[in-house]
Design a protein around this motif. Structure first.
Motif: not given
Length: 344
Positions: A280-293
């Motif tokens: 899974f590749i996404g865009h935009g480092l945010t609190p939610d994508t940080r947690a998903l990483l």
């Protein structure tokens, strides 16, 4: 002329003496004096306690540059971060004599977007927005340009328009980068991958798709790309689209979320028990994508600094106000690839 000048020894403050201030006061109404010069002299005047008692000097105070940022409403957390950045950068923008406000608007209806652009543009000295690629929006930008109100596009550009500048990534390069990451992570096996975008009506999303497809064709011919699905950068819609994609392609090996609301894609992967099996590749480092990483659901994020986006937009407007080239001092935004092991 009645005045009071302290520091009468003639000492300069930032290169501006009381004598200079007095002469500037005498000629304050002459044409050709830039706002930035006025502001610099006024600041020096305050430090020198130069306090003329007549009224005209007060008129010298340069009016702040009133800028409006129009951002799409919804659950795209990166765009919400952009709006928040506009608010907390106020102190940093004070030296530029700039006042910024952010408004959220309907981002996927070109008629509403064009109307809001004209409404806010006529009440501002400049407008920055994420535009839809549509004639109505293009005409609104043209109208504001004719009225002397510059428009800067953010994140996604607007073709054949009179916008003053674009602040964002090279979106075609971003799409190619996502394809390279996805292809390398999946490996040499034949597999199917899916694409989810906010909307092809965003030129930036269309360019990311084009970049992705071109690199897959060049380097990973063993990958089959399922048809792109639009999620309107909405978490609930992205979740539904991802579940449908997984149902249609049970052995799906990868997903590239071209737009925002990656949390919706992640929820679908977790519901299907595929969060550790689908790249899974996404865009935009945010609190939610940080947690998903961190939890391994998201493998990589392609991002750009919200502070740099806002700062570059403001710099363009300030350059235009001060008669400089629009891009003077504006650095090209570089994309960053964030993985779990290099989280800032």
């Amino acid at each position: 002329m009645a005045m009071k000048v302290k520091n009468t020894g003639g000492a300069a403050v930032s290169g501006v003496s009381a004598f200079t201030l007095h002469n500037f006061h005498l000629g304050f109404g002459r044409p050709g004096v830039r706002d930035v010069t006025v502001q610099r002299v006024l600041e020096a005047a305050a430090r020198l306690a130069y306090l003329p008692e007549d009224g005209p000097f007060a008129a010298l105070a340069a009016k702040p540059l009133r800028l409006t940022f129009l951002l799409p409403a919804g659950t795209n957390r990166y765009l919400r971060m952009l709006g928040e950045t506009v608010g907390y950068m106020e102190d940093q923008l004070a030296p530029l004599n700039v006042r910024c406000r952010a408004h959220t608007i309907e981002g996927f209806d070109p008629r509403v977007l064009a109307e809001r652009l004209l409404h806010h543009g006529r009440r501002s000295d400049g407008v920055a927005l994420m535009p839809l690629e549509h004639p109505l929006v293009r005409e609104a930008v043209h109208t504001l340009a004719e009225e002397g109100v510059p428009v800067v596009t953010l994140v996604s550009d607007l073709s054949n328009s009179r916008r003053a500048g674009y602040v964002g990534l090279d979106n075609r390069a971003a799409g190619r980068t996502a394809a390279l990451l996805l292809g390398r992570f999946i490996g040499a096996r034949a597999a199917t991958v899916g694409l989810i975008a906010g909307s092809r009506s965003y030129r930036g999303h269309e360019e990311r798709e084009m970049g992705f497809l071109s690199l897959v064709e060049e380097m990973f011919p063993q990958l089959q790309v399922a048809g792109l699905r639009e999620g309107q950068d909405d978490a609930a819609t992205n979740e539904r689209q991802t579940l449908a994609l997984l149902e249609q392609h049970p052995q799906l090996a990868g997903i590239y979320n071209i737009g925002g609301a990656s949390d919706g894609v992640a929820r679908a992967l977790k519901l299907a028990g595929r969060e550790q099996k689908v790249v899974f590749i996404g865009h935009g480092l945010t609190p939610d994508t940080r947690a998903l990483l961190i939890d391994g659901t998201l493998d990589a994020v392609i991002t750009q600094s919200p502070q740099s986006v806002v700062g570059n937009a403001v710099r363009i407007f300030a350059n235009l106000r001060d008669g400089r080239d629009a891009l003077a001092g504006v650095e090209t935004l570089r994309l960053s690839i964030v993985l779990r092991e290099n989280l800032p």
